[in-house]
Design a protein around this motif. Sequence first.
Motif, PDB file in Angstrom:
ATOM      1  N   ALA A 135       0.818  -1.222   0.000  1.00  0.00           N
ATOM      2  CA  ALA A 135       0.000   0.000   0.000  1.00  0.00           C
ATOM      3  C   ALA A 135       0.846   1.264   0.000  1.00  0.00           C
ATOM      4  O   ALA A 135       0.365   2.337  -0.346  1.00  0.00           O
ATOM      5  N   THR A 136       2.124   1.134   0.387  1.00  0.00           N
ATOM      6  CA  THR A 136       2.997   2.320   0.386  1.00  0.00           C
ATOM      7  C   THR A 136       3.670   2.511  -0.973  1.00  0.00           C
ATOM      8  O   THR A 136       4.425   3.453  -1.162  1.00  0.00           O
ATOM      9  N   GLY A 137       3.388   1.594  -1.908  1.00  0.00           N
ATOM     10  CA  GLY A 137       3.985   1.692  -3.246  1.00  0.00           C
ATOM     11  C   GLY A 137       3.135   2.552  -4.171  1.00  0.00           C
ATOM     12  O   GLY A 137       2.077   3.080  -3.790  1.00  0.00           O
ATOM     13  N   PRO A 183       8.542  -0.547   8.892  1.00  0.00           N
ATOM     14  CA  PRO A 183       9.138   0.769   9.129  1.00  0.00           C
ATOM     15  C   PRO A 183      10.240   0.989   8.103  1.00  0.00           C
ATOM     16  O   PRO A 183      10.860   0.023   7.659  1.00  0.00           O
ATOM     17  N   LYS A 184      10.451   2.224   7.689  1.00  0.00           N
ATOM     18  CA  LYS A 184      11.464   2.464   6.658  1.00  0.00           C
ATOM     19  C   LYS A 184      12.073   3.845   6.814  1.00  0.00           C
ATOM     20  O   LYS A 184      11.381   4.779   7.212  1.00  0.00           O
ATOM     21  N   ALA A 185      13.352   3.943   6.467  1.00  0.00           N
ATOM     22  CA  ALA A 185      14.074   5.221   6.472  1.00  0.00           C
ATOM     23  C   ALA A 185      13.819   5.995   7.768  1.00  0.00           C
ATOM     24  O   ALA A 185      13.525   7.191   7.741  1.00  0.00           O
ATOM     25  N   GLN A 213       4.030   7.228  11.060  1.00  0.00           N
ATOM     26  CA  GLN A 213       4.595   8.365  10.307  1.00  0.00           C
ATOM     27  C   GLN A 213       4.470   8.122   8.803  1.00  0.00           C
ATOM     28  O   GLN A 213       4.179   9.030   8.036  1.00  0.00           O
ATOM     29  N   ARG A 214       4.666   6.879   8.396  1.00  0.00           N
ATOM     30  CA  ARG A 214       4.555   6.558   6.966  1.00  0.00           C
ATOM     31  C   ARG A 214       3.124   6.786   6.482  1.00  0.00           C
ATOM     32  O   ARG A 214       2.893   7.337   5.419  1.00  0.00           O
ATOM     33  N   VAL A 215       2.171   6.342   7.313  1.00  0.00           N
ATOM     34  CA  VAL A 215       0.760   6.506   6.924  1.00  0.00           C
ATOM     35  C   VAL A 215       0.406   7.992   6.851  1.00  0.00           C
ATOM     36  O   VAL A 215      -0.207   8.444   5.888  1.00  0.00           O
ATOM     37  N   ILE A 220      15.436 -11.106 -13.433  1.00  0.00           N
ATOM     38  CA  ILE A 220      14.908 -11.885 -12.302  1.00  0.00           C
ATOM     39  C   ILE A 220      13.488 -11.435 -11.946  1.00  0.00           C
ATOM     40  O   ILE A 220      12.644 -12.240 -11.558  1.00  0.00           O
ATOM     41  N   TYR A 221      13.209 -10.149 -12.114  1.00  0.00           N
ATOM     42  CA  TYR A 221      11.883  -9.630 -11.764  1.00  0.00           C
ATOM     43  C   TYR A 221      10.780 -10.334 -12.547  1.00  0.00           C
ATOM     44  O   TYR A 221       9.836 -10.881 -11.961  1.00  0.00           O
ATOM     45  N   THR A 222      10.890 -10.314 -13.883  1.00  0.00           N
ATOM     46  CA  THR A 222       9.812 -10.903 -14.701  1.00  0.00           C
ATOM     47  C   THR A 222       9.719 -12.415 -14.447  1.00  0.00           C
ATOM     48  O   THR A 222       8.627 -12.975 -14.410  1.00  0.00           O
ATOM     49  N   THR A 226      10.480 -14.066 -11.627  1.00  0.00           N
ATOM     50  CA  THR A 226       9.853 -14.398 -10.339  1.00  0.00           C
ATOM     51  C   THR A 226       8.361 -14.022 -10.330  1.00  0.00           C
ATOM     52  O   THR A 226       7.579 -14.623  -9.601  1.00  0.00           O
ATOM     53  N   LYS A 227       7.979 -13.051 -11.164  1.00  0.00           N
ATOM     54  CA  LYS A 227       6.541 -12.740 -11.249  1.00  0.00           C
ATOM     55  C   LYS A 227       5.813 -13.900 -11.939  1.00  0.00           C
ATOM     56  O   LYS A 227       4.671 -14.213 -11.598  1.00  0.00           O
ATOM     57  N   ALA A 228       6.475 -14.550 -12.897  1.00  0.00           N
ATOM     58  CA  ALA A 228       5.870 -15.729 -13.546  1.00  0.00           C
ATOM     59  C   ALA A 228       5.736 -16.861 -12.532  1.00  0.00           C
ATOM     60  O   ALA A 228       4.700 -17.545 -12.470  1.00  0.00           O
TER      61      ALA A 228
END
Length: 515
Positions: free
Chosen positions: A18-20, A46-48, A54-56, A203-205, A207-209
């Motif tokens: 949801a943070t993307g 939590p990030k950075a 705080q993120r929300v 690797i992205y495509t 692993t999505k497969a």
Amino acid sequence: MSTIAAFYGGKSILITGATGFLGKVLMEKLFRTSPDLKVIYILVRPKAGQTLQQRVFQILDSKLFEKVKEVCPNVHEKIRAIYADLNQNDFAISKEDMQELLSCTNIIFHCAATVRFDDTLRHAVQLNVTATRQLLLMASQMPKLEAFIHISTAYSNCNLKHIDEVIYPCPVEQKKIIDSLEWLDDAIIDEITPKLIRDWPNIYTYTKALGEMVVQQESRNLNIAIIRPSIVGATWQEPFPGWVDNINGPNGIIIATGKGFLRAIKATPMAVADVIPVDTVVNLMLAVGWYTAVHRPKSTLVYHITSGNMNPCNWHKMGVQVLATFEKIPFERPFRRPNANFTSNSFTSQYWNAVSHRAPAIIYDCYLRLTGRKPRMTKLMNRLLRTVSMLEYFINRSWEWSTYNTEMLMSELSPEDQRVFNFDVRQLNWLEYIENYVLGVKKYLLKEDMAGIPKAKQRLKRLRNIHYLFNTALFLIAWRLLIARSQMARNVWFFIVSFCYKFLSYFRASSTLKV
Ligand SMILES: CCCCCCCCCCCCCCCCCCCCCC(=O)SCCNC(=O)CCNC(=O)[C@H](O)C(C)(C)COP(=O)(O)OP(=O)(O)OC[C@H]1O[C@@H](n2cnc3c(N)ncnc32)[C@H](O)[C@@H]1OP(=O)(O)O
Ligand SMILES: NC(=O)C1=CN([C@@H]2O[C@H](COP(=O)(O)OP(=O)(O)OC[C@H]3O[C@@H](n4cnc5c(N)ncnc54)[C@H](OP(=O)(O)O)[C@@H]3O)[C@@H](O)[C@H]2O)C=CC1
């Protein structure tokens, strides 16, 4: 009243990622069209240095959520951020939170993923495959669950030219890969990765497969649908045009071009630029959520949300419009004048890289050194060219995606739903969309003030003059060197000079005669 909007009223919805980019637009639309929904659970880490809260707050305080705050003033109370790390067993969710999720969730939108092309196989499998499996297991223990919507990518089968709305088998079973990654060490994994991913470009495509295979094999008797968007771009209409918030896909390229760092790219000009606005993707996601829950299709349906087959645009057209927009609304402090040379020829591309990218970077670094500053342009340029090389696969090919299920769904919607949850990309005007896109990159990503446009235009003029001056000087120097060395060059030079002299004399004589 929209049937889909009413469907989400009173529902408890779980969103991963949801943070993307996609997740934020999904939440925004849900709150705006169904302000009476019960709660949105979001799995956040939590990030950075920021806590979950705080993120929300940062998300809700952004311009994207301005309209939401008008229609749903208690939006803060309706978001429940749950600490979770999808890289860990059970996602590291506390027992109480897990209990609440299991007993209350009605709909799941699974958006979380690593979208980096250069991630390690271990990490990408963990997030894009194992986490999906884990979430499906959780879903199977949710008595109130009505639909599970998995977000994949239209490029999960980009090793094929024509792609249907079906789940294709992968050469190696996902279970075997997950199992073997548990005991193989990183060095061996790096060695076998190219062999495993075969004709997938990264690797992205791949692993999505594998993630789709997991959905197919571990779906049990859940109501599941898979959505495959192509290259997700800025918002088209909602909540306002041009909203973007990360440098993925075309965004980073638009910045690099507008700032004058990138002036040529290895791309096939006539290849389809299959960009799809993020709000269009979100509208389809919500329509699919409703359809899957209410109509309960017997099998897992796959929906393509692409633009190429219904309203195609190519990279040439996109490049021309992007450049035209820079003329009207330039980015601040460009390094060089924006330009967009497309070439599909490797040799020409190498030439452009040397002349248009590396040489100016080296010259600028020399200037920085001479003025006592730290050189940085060569490093930045190398990084940019590496990024561009990773995108090349996607800008030198075209794919055909069938869209039967997406079209079927469109025909199932009431006229009101077709309006509120519009995913008919045929209505998109590319020139207008691209202009708003570039403007959005300037405003929301680069955070540049529109008041700075006149100054930016002046700087562009100065850069144009410097460019002409530099080219003229270069030509004169080269010519002078040539004349000094070659009799032939001298003859050509004298011929041109005498020709010009004769022409001017004739012109003067004829104008005197007329008087
Ligand atoms: C001259 C020509 C002109 C043309 C004219 C223009 C016409 C338009 C033409 C358009 C053609 C486009 C074609 C697109 C094709 C896309 C195909 C996608 C297909 C699949 C779609 C999908 O299914 S799914 C999404 C795809 N997936 C990605 O597209 C991720 C890719 N990408 C990475 O895989 C990594 O990016 C990669 C590369 C490893 C580098 O990796 P890298 O490590 O070198 O760089 P990073 O990305 O990490 O970030 C670098 C620094 O930017 C900072 N930064 C991050 N975000 C920031 C933010 N919002 N604001 C400020 N700064 C930000 C960050 O903090 C770093 O800063 P620092 O160094 O200071 O920390
Ligand atoms: N953008 C595009 O062009 C396309 C995207 N897609 C698909 O759409 C989906 C969303 O993509 P997009 O929004 O662009 O991607 P983003 O990179 O913007 O968002 C990824 C999301 O996943 C979350 N996430 C990543 N790792 C973890 C973790 N270990 N634990 C918890 N959350 C985690 C991120 O959280 P955090 O903020 O903490 O990092 C973030 O919210 C993905 O499945 C992608 O494959 C498909 C086609 C094209």
